[in-house]
Design a protein around this motif. Structure first.
Motif, PDB file in Angstrom:
ATOM      1  N   PHE A 191      -3.291  -5.950  -6.032  1.00 45.33           N
ATOM      2  CA  PHE A 191      -2.364  -5.020  -5.387  1.00 45.33           C
ATOM      3  C   PHE A 191      -1.301  -5.678  -4.518  1.00 45.33           C
ATOM      4  CE2 PHE A 191      -6.587  -2.618  -5.259  1.00 45.33           C
ATOM      5  CZ  PHE A 191      -6.429  -2.129  -6.541  1.00 45.33           C
ATOM      6  N   ASP A 236       4.853  -3.190  -5.865  1.00 43.40           N
ATOM      7  CA  ASP A 236       4.918  -1.739  -5.697  1.00 43.40           C
ATOM      8  C   ASP A 236       3.823  -1.140  -6.572  1.00 43.40           C
ATOM      9  OD1 ASP A 236       5.592   0.974  -5.698  1.00 43.40           O
ATOM     10  OD2 ASP A 236       7.662   0.657  -6.345  1.00 43.40           O
ATOM     11  N   ILE A 273      -0.589   4.818  -5.631  1.00 46.14           N
ATOM     12  CA  ILE A 273      -1.942   5.169  -5.219  1.00 46.14           C
ATOM     13  C   ILE A 273      -2.006   6.668  -4.976  1.00 46.14           C
ATOM     14  CG2 ILE A 273      -2.349   2.903  -4.180  1.00 46.14           C
ATOM     15  CD1 ILE A 273      -2.084   4.220  -1.419  1.00 46.14           C
ATOM     16  N   ALA A 301       3.097   2.398  -2.726  1.00 50.65           N
ATOM     17  CA  ALA A 301       2.508   1.662  -1.616  1.00 50.65           C
ATOM     18  C   ALA A 301       2.617   0.163  -1.841  1.00 50.65           C
ATOM     19  CB  ALA A 301       1.038   2.051  -1.455  1.00 50.65           C
ATOM     20  N   TYR A 302       2.476  -0.553  -0.758  1.00 48.35           N
ATOM     21  CA  TYR A 302       2.446  -2.006  -0.745  1.00 48.35           C
ATOM     22  C   TYR A 302       1.166  -2.405  -0.010  1.00 48.35           C
ATOM     23  CZ  TYR A 302       3.533  -6.708   1.006  1.00 48.35           C
ATOM     24  OH  TYR A 302       3.479  -8.032   1.329  1.00 48.35           O
ATOM     25  N   TYR A 303       0.399  -3.333  -0.578  1.00 44.95           N
ATOM     26  CA  TYR A 303      -0.853  -3.777   0.027  1.00 44.95           C
ATOM     27  C   TYR A 303      -0.687  -5.133   0.684  1.00 44.95           C
ATOM     28  CZ  TYR A 303      -5.503  -5.601   0.670  1.00 44.95           C
ATOM     29  OH  TYR A 303      -6.624  -6.138   1.237  1.00 44.95           O
ATOM     30  N   GLU A 304      -1.265  -5.264   1.886  1.00 47.25           N
ATOM     31  CA  GLU A 304      -1.292  -6.556   2.563  1.00 47.25           C
ATOM     32  C   GLU A 304      -2.419  -6.560   3.586  1.00 47.25           C
ATOM     33  OE1 GLU A 304       2.445  -8.705   3.750  1.00 47.25           O
ATOM     34  OE2 GLU A 304       1.629  -8.360   5.768  1.00 47.25           O
ATOM     35  N   PHE A 359      -2.562  -0.557   3.329  1.00 44.46           N
ATOM     36  CA  PHE A 359      -1.471  -0.122   2.474  1.00 44.46           C
ATOM     37  C   PHE A 359      -0.345   0.368   3.367  1.00 44.46           C
ATOM     38  CE2 PHE A 359      -4.962   0.340  -0.595  1.00 44.46           C
ATOM     39  CZ  PHE A 359      -4.405  -0.288  -1.687  1.00 44.46           C
ATOM     40  N   TYR A 360       0.897   0.079   2.956  1.00 42.35           N
ATOM     41  CA  TYR A 360       2.082   0.492   3.698  1.00 42.35           C
ATOM     42  C   TYR A 360       2.914   1.402   2.808  1.00 42.35           C
ATOM     43  CZ  TYR A 360       0.767  -3.047   7.047  1.00 42.35           C
ATOM     44  OH  TYR A 360       0.075  -3.772   7.970  1.00 42.35           O
ATOM     45  N   ILE A 361       3.383   2.502   3.382  1.00 46.27           N
ATOM     46  CA  ILE A 361       4.100   3.540   2.655  1.00 46.27           C
ATOM     47  C   ILE A 361       5.275   3.988   3.513  1.00 46.27           C
ATOM     48  CG2 ILE A 361       3.889   5.910   1.767  1.00 46.27           C
ATOM     49  CD1 ILE A 361       0.696   5.070   1.844  1.00 46.27           C
ATOM     50  N   VAL A 376      -7.920   6.801  -0.342  1.00 47.78           N
ATOM     51  CA  VAL A 376      -6.993   6.342  -1.373  1.00 47.78           C
ATOM     52  C   VAL A 376      -7.772   6.075  -2.650  1.00 47.78           C
ATOM     53  CG1 VAL A 376      -5.368   5.340   0.286  1.00 47.78           C
ATOM     54  CG2 VAL A 376      -7.124   3.896  -0.725  1.00 47.78           C
ATOM     55  N   ARG A 378       1.028   3.210   7.882  1.00 45.44           N
ATOM     56  CA  ARG A 378       0.050   2.167   7.561  1.00 45.44           C
ATOM     57  C   ARG A 378      -1.311   2.831   7.370  1.00 45.44           C
ATOM     58  NH1 ARG A 378      -0.747  -2.422  11.807  1.00 45.44           N
ATOM     59  NH2 ARG A 378      -1.378  -0.646  13.048  1.00 45.44           N
TER      60      ARG A 378
END
Length: 156
Positions: free
Chosen positions: A15, A19, A22, A46-49, A53-55, A75, A129
């Protein structure tokens, strides 16, 4: 390498730095037909780090109102058989200096559609977040079931 470290590495491989779509579930503000709480689900980019997850969202949207009242969320990434619980947090306006580093990443990752869908000049355009608390890789076809505890940093 511990099972937790292996799980985190797999999350990053699957992930990270892209992009992804989810399913994000919150608790609706209005009760269901029986008077009890009901889920509200939607698909989001979303972006995973690093366990979150960041949206990019909108502060007055239903999801953000629901998260403000109850930050517990769930999620799901169906193709990868991953589900998780987490805590949603509105980090504020996307142009807030505290969000600058993450928003630089997100604008690049979401570049293909970002400016068509968002207005950074609007202070209601916000960064959400989702800090993961518990996760599950579950693929019955492959005999895989791995539980991840993001809070205590364990997996089994």
């Amino acid at each position: 390498m511990s099972k937790y470290d292996e799980a985190m590495k797999l999350l990053e491989e699957k992930f990270g730095n892209k992009d992804i779509l989810i399913s994000l579930s919150t608790i609706a503000l209005k009760p269901g037909f029986n008077g009890q709480s009901r889920p509200a689900a939607r698909i989001v980019d979303a972006y995973y780090e690093d366990g979150a997850f960041y949206i990019v969202s909108y502060a007055t949207s239903y999801k953000m109102q629901q998260i403000a009242k109850n930050p517990e969320v769930a999620v799901c990434i169906i193709v990868d058989n991953f589900t998780a619980d987490g805590i949603g947090e509105n980090l504020g306006w996307v142009c807030d200096e505290n969000n600058a580093e993450m928003m630089t990443k997100l604008r690049k990752i979401f570049a293909e559609w970002y400016y068509e869908a968002n207005n950074d000049e609007d202070p209601n355009t916000c960064l959400l977040r989702i800090r993961l608390t518990k996760g599950l890789w579950n693929d019955a076809h492959k005999g895989i079931r791995n539980e991840i505890d993001f809070v205590n940093k364990t997996a089994d």
